[in-house]
Design an enzyme around this catalytic site. Structure first.
Site, PDB file in Angstrom:
ATOM      1  N   GLU A 162       3.232 -13.173  -6.212  1.00  0.00           N
ATOM      2  CA  GLU A 162       2.301 -12.177  -6.856  1.00  0.00           C
ATOM      3  C   GLU A 162       2.513 -10.538  -6.094  1.00  0.00           C
ATOM      4  O   GLU A 162       3.208 -10.238  -5.110  1.00  0.00           O
ATOM      5  CB  GLU A 162       1.096 -12.905  -5.819  1.00  0.00           C
ATOM      6  CG  GLU A 162       0.400 -12.275  -6.171  1.00  0.00           C
ATOM      7  CD  GLU A 162      -0.655 -12.095  -7.378  1.00  0.00           C
ATOM      8  OE1 GLU A 162      -1.116 -13.222  -7.851  1.00  0.00           O
ATOM      9  OE2 GLU A 162      -0.735 -11.606  -7.795  1.00  0.00           O
ATOM     10  N   LYS A 222      10.905  -9.102  -6.702  1.00  0.00           N
ATOM     11  CA  LYS A 222       9.612  -9.409  -5.263  1.00  0.00           C
ATOM     12  C   LYS A 222       9.673  -9.290  -4.375  1.00  0.00           C
ATOM     13  O   LYS A 222       9.220  -8.092  -3.219  1.00  0.00           O
ATOM     14  CB  LYS A 222       9.379 -11.096  -5.395  1.00  0.00           C
ATOM     15  CG  LYS A 222       8.156 -11.034  -3.870  1.00  0.00           C
ATOM     16  CD  LYS A 222       6.725 -10.372  -3.946  1.00  0.00           C
ATOM     17  CE  LYS A 222       5.639 -10.595  -3.224  1.00  0.00           C
ATOM     18  NZ  LYS A 222       4.677 -10.364  -3.982  1.00  0.00           N
ATOM     19  N   CYS A 278       3.649  -8.786   3.686  1.00  0.00           N
ATOM     20  CA  CYS A 278       4.510  -8.937   3.196  1.00  0.00           C
ATOM     21  C   CYS A 278       5.518  -7.711   3.638  1.00  0.00           C
ATOM     22  O   CYS A 278       6.838  -7.827   3.417  1.00  0.00           O
ATOM     23  CB  CYS A 278       3.978  -8.499   1.528  1.00  0.00           C
ATOM     24  SG  CYS A 278       3.310 -10.081   0.940  1.00  0.00           S
TER      25      CYS A 278
HETATM   26  C1  UDX Z   1       1.764  -5.328  -0.784  1.00  0.00           C
HETATM   27  C2  UDX Z   1       2.459  -4.720  -2.178  1.00  0.00           C
HETATM   28  O1  UDX Z   1       1.559  -3.404  -2.609  1.00  0.00           O
HETATM   29  C3  UDX Z   1       1.940  -6.165  -3.294  1.00  0.00           C
HETATM   30  O2  UDX Z   1       2.495  -5.472  -4.071  1.00  0.00           O
HETATM   31  C4  UDX Z   1       2.756  -6.851  -2.642  1.00  0.00           C
HETATM   32  O3  UDX Z   1       2.243  -8.047  -3.358  1.00  0.00           O
HETATM   33  C5  UDX Z   1       1.965  -7.620  -1.672  1.00  0.00           C
HETATM   34  O4  UDX Z   1       2.607  -6.595  -0.599  1.00  0.00           O
HETATM   35  P1  UDX Z   1      -0.234  -5.087   0.245  1.00  0.00           P
HETATM   36  O5  UDX Z   1       0.516  -5.214   1.985  1.00  0.00           O
HETATM   37  O6  UDX Z   1      -1.406  -5.994   0.385  1.00  0.00           O
HETATM   38  O7  UDX Z   1       0.724  -4.750  -1.095  1.00  0.00           O
HETATM   39  O8  UDX Z   1      -0.421  -3.407   0.590  1.00  0.00           O
HETATM   40  P2  UDX Z   1      -0.331  -2.132  -0.278  1.00  0.00           P
HETATM   41  O9  UDX Z   1      -1.230  -1.084  -0.667  1.00  0.00           O
HETATM   42  O10 UDX Z   1       0.920  -1.738  -0.282  1.00  0.00           O
HETATM   43  O11 UDX Z   1      -0.068  -1.137   1.454  1.00  0.00           O
HETATM   44  C6  UDX Z   1       0.678  -1.566   2.906  1.00  0.00           C
HETATM   45  C7  UDX Z   1       1.470  -0.936   3.828  1.00  0.00           C
HETATM   46  O12 UDX Z   1       1.181   0.416   3.577  1.00  0.00           O
HETATM   47  C8  UDX Z   1      -0.351  -0.420   4.057  1.00  0.00           C
HETATM   48  O13 UDX Z   1      -0.703  -0.989   5.788  1.00  0.00           O
HETATM   49  C9  UDX Z   1      -1.018   0.861   4.145  1.00  0.00           C
HETATM   50  O14 UDX Z   1      -2.084   1.331   4.382  1.00  0.00           O
HETATM   51  C10 UDX Z   1       0.604   1.284   4.128  1.00  0.00           C
HETATM   52  N1  UDX Z   1       0.752   2.054   2.959  1.00  0.00           N
HETATM   53  C11 UDX Z   1       0.296   2.382   1.924  1.00  0.00           C
HETATM   54  C12 UDX Z   1       0.592   3.869   3.626  1.00  0.00           C
HETATM   55  O15 UDX Z   1       0.993   3.850   4.571  1.00  0.00           O
HETATM   56  N2  UDX Z   1       1.469   4.885   2.743  1.00  0.00           N
HETATM   57  C13 UDX Z   1       0.960   4.035   1.148  1.00  0.00           C
HETATM   58  O16 UDX Z   1       1.226   5.973   1.191  1.00  0.00           O
HETATM   59  C14 UDX Z   1       0.429   3.547   0.728  1.00  0.00           C
END
Ligand code: UDX
Ligand code: ADP
Length: 466
Positions: A162, A222, A278
């Site tokens: 996913e 993944k 993740c």
């Molecule tokens: C992630 C992956 O994006 C997704 O493809 C996978 O299936 C699951 O893990 P998620 O953990 O839901 O998704 O959120 P994501 O938007 O990736 O953000 C992860 C973390 O990084 C968050 O704490 C977010 O605040 C942080 N982040 C993200 C930053 O600090 N800066 C950024 O530019 C992007």
């Protein structure tokens, strides 16, 4: 082969939204989502759609459309397995907290339990799809169980990781960049199973976005897609520390770097540190696998992404303590946000938890406001760390339901999550009711710092020299 009945084991952040969208887009397929947690299932079945166990923009509309038509939530796991031609495993795979690989390897006990249950219950051939994030070669482990425990029934194992991100899950499912399907590409039965799953996604996604690979490539992709994304965040966060010591501004630097079309703008937003279920788990897993295979340098390389992220969270907390004259004992510090990112009520590995823990060690009095996270979740997150007694956590952390109340009489406000509503607050009113000097620590760089400074706030932000 056309699938008419699907079962998904695990009604969590992955299983719930994914199955809701499959049911929405494939009305002729019956989708049963099963879980061992009766409360979770009751919440998914609640008449009041605001009580769904997961908050995701757009999710309740999808559930409203499909639930009761071809989408069902139940605790009857055996029946779900028996009836289905295709079974998705979407159970949680946390980092191991005991024994070999403690703190690094993925704990596969829930996946294994599912495989055993499928093997025991199935009386007809089935396709089993691993949807949970798993280490490379887990499909083989599942196959070993199914082939050895089962009663002569044939199983095809597919990996279908996913890629949805929380907060945008429904949109990510509707408009996926790609869907990855790994399987036994070398055999006709394997390819048939892969095509059956491809046909489901082809109900709403263009065929060219559905990629078929061998099962190991799918599993590894993944883990490494998440490692690459996390690496970008750690890279920009490493630079934020440098910016704070110079006159460079991290947002300007990120814009300049990201304007190179080879690099791109996404995932370059500097922050108090990444969280979520993740990133950390998958990288630790990758590191563990590399070490197990004797690839020390590769393991060390990826481990730095985590080390830097821990440093960023601690640096933020230390910055608060240092600014408040090296002691926060008894001082009221208000947190805006507890979720690991905006538009979700998920708090797993949220930076807020670690920053709070560090500040509580220094005897700060923390008052938290988050628009979606429930108080009991915040306490559970802190208690899980086992740093102090549950009683102490309750004594020193207060959960507030109103942001203005939360900030009243505070020495400082720390922004931990980038919720949009924080930008629209009456900051003059908040300032008037705080102790002076009134400090703001913007861990997400979302507020209008110039405006806040004009009001009188002392502002500190990530990767800014002021
Ligand atoms: C992630 C992956 O994006 C997704 O493809 C996978 O299936 C699951 O893990 P998620 O953990 O839901 O998704 O959120 P994501 O938007 O990736 O953000 C992860 C973390 O990084 C968050 O704490 C977010 O605040 C942080 N982040 C993200 C930053 O600090 N800066 C950024 O530019 C992007
Ligand atoms: P994810 O983010 O991977 O979806 P969650 O923790 O949100 O993780 O969801 C996983 C779900 O799987 C939980 O609701 C949990 O109760 C369920 N689960 C775990 N093990 C089993 C099992 N053996 N059978 C059925 N459901 C299970």
């Amino acid at each position: 082969m056309s699938i008419k009945n699907i079962c998904c084991i695990g009604a969590g952040y992955v299983g719930g939204p994914t199955m809701a969208v499959i049911a929405q887009k494939c009305p002729e397929i019956k989708v049963n989502v099963v879980d061992i947690n009766p409360q979770r299932i009751a919440d998914w079945n609640d008449e009041n759609l605001d009580k769904l166990p997961i908050f995701e923009p757009g999710l309740k509309e999808v559930v409203a459309e499909a639930r009761g038509r071809n989408l069902f939530f139940s605790t009857d796991i055996e029946k779900g397995i028996r009836e289905a031609e295709m079974i998705f495993i979407s159970v949680n795979t946390p980092t191991k907290t005991y024994g070999k690989g403690k703190g690094m390897a993925a704990d596969l006990k829930f996946v294994e339990l599912c495989a055993r249950q499928i093997a025991e219950v199935a009386t007809e051939d089935k396709i089993v799809v691993e949807k949970s994030t798993l280490p490379v070669r887990t499909a083989q482990a599942i196959k070993d169980i199914l082939d050895n425990v089962g009663n002569g029934v044939k199983f095809q194992i597919l990996s279908n990781p996913e890629f949805l991100a929380e907060g945008t899950a429904v949109n990510d499912l509707h408009h996926a960049d790609r869907v990855l399907i790994g399987g036994d590409i070398a055999t006709a039965e394997g390819r048939k199973a892969m095509d059956a799953l491809s046909d489901i996604y082809a109900h709403w996604l263009p065929k060219e976005r559905i990629l078929q690979t061998n099962v190991w490539s799918s599993e590894l992709s993944k883990l490494t897609a998440n490692a690459f994304l996390a690496q970008r965040v750690s890279s920009i966060n490493a630079l934020s520390a440098l910016c704070e010591k110079t006159e460079a501004d991290i947002d300007e630097v990120a814009r300049a770097i990201g304007s190179d079309s080879r690099i791109g703008q996404k995932f370059l937003k500097s922050s108090v540190g990444f969280g979520g279920s993740c990133f950390q788990k998958d990288i630790l897993n990758l590191v563990y696998i590399c070490r197990s295979l004797g690839l020390q340098e590769v393991a060390d390389y990826w481990e730095q992404v985590i080390i830097l992220n821990d440093y960023q969270k601690r640096r933020f907390a230390d910055g608060i303590i240092a600014t408040l004259n090296n002691t926060i004992s008894g001082k009221k510090i208000t947190f805006f946000g507890w979720a690991f990112k905006k538009d979700t009520n998920d708090t797993r590995e949220s930076a807020a938890i670690y920053v709070a823990d560090h500040l509580l060690d220094d005897q700060g009095s923390i008052h938290v406001y988050d628009p979606k996270v429930r108080p009991q979740q915040m306490y559970a997150d802190l208690n899980y760390l086992n740093t102090r007694s549950e009683k102490e956590n309750e004594e020193f952390l207060t959960v507030c339901t109103d942001p203005y109340e939360a900030a009243k009489g505070a020495h400082a406000i720390a922004v931990l999550t980038e919720w949009d509503e924080f930008k629209t607050y009456d900051w003059q009113r908040i300032y008037n009711n705080m102790l002076k000097p009134a400090h703001i620590f913007d861990g997400r760089n979302i507020l209008d710092h110039k405006e806040l400074i004009k009001i009188g706030f002392k502002v500190r932000a990530i990767g800014k020299a002021y």
